[in-house]
Design a protein around this motif. Structure first.
Motif, PDB file in Angstrom:
ATOM      1  N   GLY A 192     -13.557   7.467 126.035  1.00  0.00           N
ATOM      2  CA  GLY A 192     -12.851   8.253 127.039  1.00  0.00           C
ATOM      3  C   GLY A 192     -11.480   7.646 127.279  1.00  0.00           C
ATOM      4  O   GLY A 192     -11.318   6.428 127.335  1.00  0.00           O
ATOM      5  N   LEU A 218     -10.755  16.059 133.101  1.00  0.00           N
ATOM      6  CA  LEU A 218     -11.912  15.951 132.209  1.00  0.00           C
ATOM      7  C   LEU A 218     -11.745  16.836 130.987  1.00  0.00           C
ATOM      8  O   LEU A 218     -12.142  16.454 129.877  1.00  0.00           O
ATOM      9  CB  LEU A 218     -13.187  16.315 132.966  1.00  0.00           C
ATOM     10  CG  LEU A 218     -13.603  15.360 134.095  1.00  0.00           C
ATOM     11  CD1 LEU A 218     -14.760  15.935 134.887  1.00  0.00           C
ATOM     12  CD2 LEU A 218     -13.953  13.975 133.553  1.00  0.00           C
ATOM     13  N   GLY A 249      -9.885  15.010 128.311  1.00  0.00           N
ATOM     14  CA  GLY A 249     -10.456  13.789 127.757  1.00  0.00           C
ATOM     15  C   GLY A 249     -10.213  12.543 128.586  1.00  0.00           C
ATOM     16  O   GLY A 249     -10.461  11.436 128.120  1.00  0.00           O
ATOM     17  N   THR A 256     -11.370  10.155 131.307  1.00  0.00           N
ATOM     18  CA  THR A 256     -12.592   9.800 132.023  1.00  0.00           C
ATOM     19  C   THR A 256     -12.341   8.789 133.139  1.00  0.00           C
ATOM     20  O   THR A 256     -13.212   8.564 133.976  1.00  0.00           O
ATOM     21  CB  THR A 256     -13.637   9.218 131.053  1.00  0.00           C
ATOM     22  OG1 THR A 256     -13.062   8.100 130.356  1.00  0.00           O
ATOM     23  CG2 THR A 256     -14.087  10.265 130.041  1.00  0.00           C
ATOM     24  N   ASP A 307     -18.654   6.214 128.154  1.00  0.00           N
ATOM     25  CA  ASP A 307     -17.615   7.192 128.483  1.00  0.00           C
ATOM     26  C   ASP A 307     -16.919   7.544 127.173  1.00  0.00           C
ATOM     27  O   ASP A 307     -16.252   6.682 126.575  1.00  0.00           O
ATOM     28  CB  ASP A 307     -16.599   6.606 129.456  1.00  0.00           C
ATOM     29  CG  ASP A 307     -17.194   6.213 130.796  1.00  0.00           C
ATOM     30  OD1 ASP A 307     -18.385   6.487 131.031  1.00  0.00           O
ATOM     31  OD2 ASP A 307     -16.455   5.616 131.615  1.00  0.00           O
ATOM     32  N   ILE A 349     -15.385  10.961 124.325  1.00  0.00           N
ATOM     33  CA  ILE A 349     -14.996  12.356 124.116  1.00  0.00           C
ATOM     34  C   ILE A 349     -15.239  12.722 122.663  1.00  0.00           C
ATOM     35  O   ILE A 349     -15.237  11.860 121.777  1.00  0.00           O
ATOM     36  CB  ILE A 349     -13.513  12.608 124.488  1.00  0.00           C
ATOM     37  CG1 ILE A 349     -12.577  11.703 123.684  1.00  0.00           C
ATOM     38  CG2 ILE A 349     -13.304  12.397 125.975  1.00  0.00           C
ATOM     39  CD1 ILE A 349     -11.086  11.931 123.964  1.00  0.00           C
ATOM     40  N   VAL A 385      -9.866  18.696 123.105  1.00  0.00           N
ATOM     41  CA  VAL A 385     -11.109  18.038 123.523  1.00  0.00           C
ATOM     42  C   VAL A 385     -12.224  19.066 123.531  1.00  0.00           C
ATOM     43  O   VAL A 385     -12.108  20.128 124.161  1.00  0.00           O
ATOM     44  CB  VAL A 385     -10.947  17.399 124.916  1.00  0.00           C
ATOM     45  CG1 VAL A 385     -12.267  16.811 125.400  1.00  0.00           C
ATOM     46  CG2 VAL A 385      -9.860  16.320 124.873  1.00  0.00           C
ATOM     47  N   SER A 388     -15.668  18.091 124.114  1.00  0.00           N
ATOM     48  CA  SER A 388     -16.571  17.723 125.211  1.00  0.00           C
ATOM     49  C   SER A 388     -16.197  16.336 125.716  1.00  0.00           C
ATOM     50  O   SER A 388     -15.630  15.515 124.992  1.00  0.00           O
ATOM     51  CB  SER A 388     -18.048  17.753 124.778  1.00  0.00           C
ATOM     52  OG  SER A 388     -18.290  16.825 123.742  1.00  0.00           O
ATOM     53  N   THR A 389     -16.512  16.106 126.989  1.00  0.00           N
ATOM     54  CA  THR A 389     -16.223  14.839 127.664  1.00  0.00           C
ATOM     55  C   THR A 389     -17.501  14.339 128.313  1.00  0.00           C
ATOM     56  O   THR A 389     -18.233  15.118 128.946  1.00  0.00           O
ATOM     57  CB  THR A 389     -15.127  15.033 128.731  1.00  0.00           C
ATOM     58  OG1 THR A 389     -13.948  15.544 128.101  1.00  0.00           O
ATOM     59  CG2 THR A 389     -14.793  13.725 129.434  1.00  0.00           C
ATOM     60  N   TRP A 390     -17.753  13.041 128.156  1.00  0.00           N
ATOM     61  CA  TRP A 390     -18.991  12.434 128.650  1.00  0.00           C
ATOM     62  C   TRP A 390     -18.648  11.201 129.485  1.00  0.00           C
ATOM     63  O   TRP A 390     -17.786  10.406 129.111  1.00  0.00           O
ATOM     64  CB  TRP A 390     -19.881  11.997 127.479  1.00  0.00           C
ATOM     65  CG  TRP A 390     -20.236  13.099 126.508  1.00  0.00           C
ATOM     66  CD1 TRP A 390     -19.375  13.826 125.728  1.00  0.00           C
ATOM     67  CD2 TRP A 390     -21.553  13.571 126.202  1.00  0.00           C
ATOM     68  NE1 TRP A 390     -20.073  14.730 124.956  1.00  0.00           N
ATOM     69  CE2 TRP A 390     -21.411  14.590 125.216  1.00  0.00           C
ATOM     70  CE3 TRP A 390     -22.833  13.235 126.641  1.00  0.00           C
ATOM     71  CZ2 TRP A 390     -22.493  15.269 124.695  1.00  0.00           C
ATOM     72  CZ3 TRP A 390     -23.917  13.906 126.118  1.00  0.00           C
ATOM     73  CH2 TRP A 390     -23.756  14.917 125.151  1.00  0.00           C
ATOM     74  N   ARG A 440     -22.778  14.624 129.769  1.00  0.00           N
ATOM     75  CA  ARG A 440     -21.698  15.550 129.451  1.00  0.00           C
ATOM     76  C   ARG A 440     -21.179  16.170 130.745  1.00  0.00           C
ATOM     77  O   ARG A 440     -21.923  16.802 131.490  1.00  0.00           O
ATOM     78  CB  ARG A 440     -22.188  16.632 128.493  1.00  0.00           C
ATOM     79  CG  ARG A 440     -21.086  17.581 128.047  1.00  0.00           C
ATOM     80  CD  ARG A 440     -21.461  18.352 126.795  1.00  0.00           C
ATOM     81  NE  ARG A 440     -22.823  18.825 126.827  1.00  0.00           N
ATOM     82  CZ  ARG A 440     -23.565  19.083 125.737  1.00  0.00           C
ATOM     83  NH1 ARG A 440     -23.066  18.887 124.536  1.00  0.00           N
ATOM     84  NH2 ARG A 440     -24.804  19.525 125.856  1.00  0.00           N
ATOM     85  N   TYR A 482     -17.955  17.857 130.654  1.00  0.00           N
ATOM     86  CA  TYR A 482     -17.075  18.966 130.270  1.00  0.00           C
ATOM     87  C   TYR A 482     -17.469  19.441 128.885  1.00  0.00           C
ATOM     88  O   TYR A 482     -17.766  18.636 127.993  1.00  0.00           O
ATOM     89  CB  TYR A 482     -15.600  18.534 130.254  1.00  0.00           C
ATOM     90  CG  TYR A 482     -14.709  19.532 129.542  1.00  0.00           C
ATOM     91  CD1 TYR A 482     -14.345  20.724 130.156  1.00  0.00           C
ATOM     92  CD2 TYR A 482     -14.275  19.301 128.231  1.00  0.00           C
ATOM     93  CE1 TYR A 482     -13.563  21.663 129.485  1.00  0.00           C
ATOM     94  CE2 TYR A 482     -13.485  20.229 127.562  1.00  0.00           C
ATOM     95  CZ  TYR A 482     -13.134  21.411 128.191  1.00  0.00           C
ATOM     96  OH  TYR A 482     -12.372  22.334 127.532  1.00  0.00           O
TER      97      TYR A 482
END
Length: 550
Positions: free
Chosen positions: A80, A234, A237, A239, A515, A517, A536, A538-540, A545, A547
């Motif tokens: 992230g 988010l 990307g 975090t 964290d 992406i 991006v 997905s974002t974690w 997850r 986003y």
């Protein structure tokens, strides 16, 4: 909160995600992963095992039978990204108000205000941001009369793109009580016409004259701002972010949201040195959450203004305005007691310094404070560090001061910086390569909403020294470019280091928070000119997850 509540917060912590999600073991598989290892070298991997919200192993030899498997579909996995200098609630506010960024003229900006006012009839004050006279044909500051043509009935306050000047209409100007006899406040300027009348633009500390009469934001408005800003970040990307200057009211708001488990991304907050409650907040000591979603252990000090409004404090007059040398927002004689107070309390001191005089005075005071009370280990920072006298460049490494820089500032400023400074002073301006070669850590950010928050725009600017139209051809002062690895490090490990969090976030090595992406292209192999186009997917955060691109 009282001291018992601080202790409770530190002991119990608070969860950014649900305990069930943290307890799950997850295998992210079939990815093209990149991270930095503990020695700062680029490490590639295909799988990441996550347990209790943290990285358990990369390319594990064995996987628990009950692990949840997520197919990464050959997407690129990165840590992230961390924005080392932004303004979270200010970003939220900008998303909730009129945006005059990229207006081609003062008249065009005024028309946007008129359109916004028509759809917001109940809003007593109209606010907005983003104007930049350097983009206009005449390059002149706007006036209240220009805004009056669009809106006379309600007060209008528009922040300049750098946040160091505001443009008012006559209704707002009248509300401030400014007249011909109102003096310029220390560290500020009331822009006046030839007859001495205020034109409608207030620079730096003079902005407080309108802030005092505007309606105050409270927790309800702060929540609206957070709800607007966090999903935006988010989706890009980001975090974790470092909030550069919060007052006691936002300090309390963040703590309340943390206790309620409602912080949607990691926040490293800097207390504003101008807050009258600074001694109380220092006495509370550093604030840490057990899950690292909130840390408050630093203070933001303003030395000077910004280059675009000629508020950056210079050792010699501006090349394009020989009668001006900028503004010291904090007077030099206040540096010593302020530095000693903050550093003496064990807080990191992060000072906004753009002009070469402001940087020189800041470095000088750091050296003096270290010699008398210590504090070098706090990883104190200069925020922006844009224009530095050549003799001062080496002092960052010598003193252990981190230059916290924003690559897109260079590509935004390149249309006016040389005109402001003259050719000779460009040697120490936006000197990324020179500073990195001296051995410093360089946290990177965007200064959103001054610049757009997209970190891939920052990575692109750092590597190319070009705008997103690939201009100028070989980059602006290309000898100061960063490598891709340096730029990536600036938005990950160096940003984490600048927040004393490099053992928690910033890379995907075992033991750190998961964290990360997933993005649509490989930033290490695509043409440099295309880095900014990265999307991006997905974002974690902590293995959850938060986003997903539609």
């Amino acid at each position: 909160m009282n001291h018992k509540q601080w202790a409770l917060l530190g002991t119990l912590g608070f969860a950014l995600i649900t305990s069930a999600a943290q307890a799950a073991t997850t295998l992210i598989t079939n990815v093209k992963g990149y991270t930095l290892d503990d020695k700062g070298s680029l490490l590639q991997f295909q799988q990441a095992l996550i347990a209790d919200g943290k990285i358990a192993a990369l390319d594990p030899r064995s996987v628990p039978r009950d692990a949840i498997k997520v197919d990464g579909k050959q997407q690129v996995m990165l840590p992230g990204l961390i924005d080392a200098h932004g303004h979270l609630l200010m970003l939220g506010a900008s998303l909730l108000q009129v945006d005059v960024r990229d207006s081609a003229s003062a008249a065009a900006a005024a028309q946007r205000v008129a359109a916004y006012a028509a759809t917001h009839p109940q809003q007593p004050w109209l606010t907005g941001s983003g104007w930049n006279q350097e983009l206009w044909a005449d390059r002149q500051f706007p006036t209240a009369k220009m805004l009056d043509q669009a809106m006379r009935e309600r007060p209008v306050v528009l922040s300049r793109v750098d946040g160091h000047a505001v443009w008012l209409n006559s209704k707002a100007l009248t509300a401030t009580g400014i007249d011909r006899n109102t003096p310029n406040p220390a560290g500020g300027q009331i822009v006046r016409d030839a007859a001495g009348n205020a034109t409608g633009v207030l620079v730096d500390n003079a902005m407080e004259l309108v802030n005092q009469v505007m309606p105050k934001d409270g927790p309800k408005q702060f929540q609206l701002m957070l709800d607007a800003a966090a999903p935006h970040l988010l989706s890009l990307g980001i975090t974790a972010m470092q909030d550069a200057g919060i007052g006691h009211d936002v300090y309390d708001f963040y703590l309340a949201r943390a206790v309620a488990k409602q912080l949607p991304l990691r926040i490293y907050a800097m207390v504003a040195a101008t807050d009258p409650d600074l001694p109380k907040l220092l006495a509370n000591g550093p604030i840490y959450s057990a899950d690292d979603s909130l840390v408050i252990r630093s203070v933001k000090v303003f030395a000077d203004g910004a280059l675009g409004s000629r508020g950056a404090a210079m050792l010699a007059p501006y090349h394009d305005a020989p009668h001006q040398q900028g503004l010291m927002v904090t007077e030099p004689e206040q540096f010593k007691p302020l530095f000693n107070q903050i550093i003496g309390a064990g807080f990191q001191l992060n000072i906004h310094a753009i002009g070469d005089r402001a940087n020189h005075l800041a470095l000088q005071q750091f050296a003096d404070t270290f010699a008398t009370i210590g504090g070098r280990e706090l990883r104190n920072r200069v925020e922006h560090a844009q224009v530095i006298a050549p003799d001062d460049l080496a002092k960052f490494a010598q003193l252990g001061i981190l230059p916290s820089m924003q690559p897109t500032h260079a590509t935004s400023d390149m249309n006016m910086a040389e005109a402001r400074l003259g050719k000779a002073r460009m040697v120490g301006a936006y000197a990324w390569h020179t500073l990195l070669q001296s051995g410093v850590h360089m946290p990177l950010g965007s200064d959103f909403p001054v610049e757009l928050a997209n970190p891939f725009y920052g990575l692109h600017a750092a590597v190319t020294r070009q705008d997103r139209n690939n201009q100028p051809l070989n980059g602006w002062y290309p000898e100061q470019k960063m490598t891709r690895l340096q730029a990536f490090k600036g938005f990950t490990e160096d940003a984490a280091y600048g927040a004393h969090m490099e053992h928690k976030i910033g890379s995907l090595t075992p033991g750190k928070w998961a964290d990360f992406i997933l993005v649509d292209q490989d930033i290490f192999t695509v043409p440099e000119s295309d880095i900014w186009k990265t999307q991006v997917l997905s974002t974690w955060i902590a293995g959850e997850r938060v986003y997903q691109k539609n």
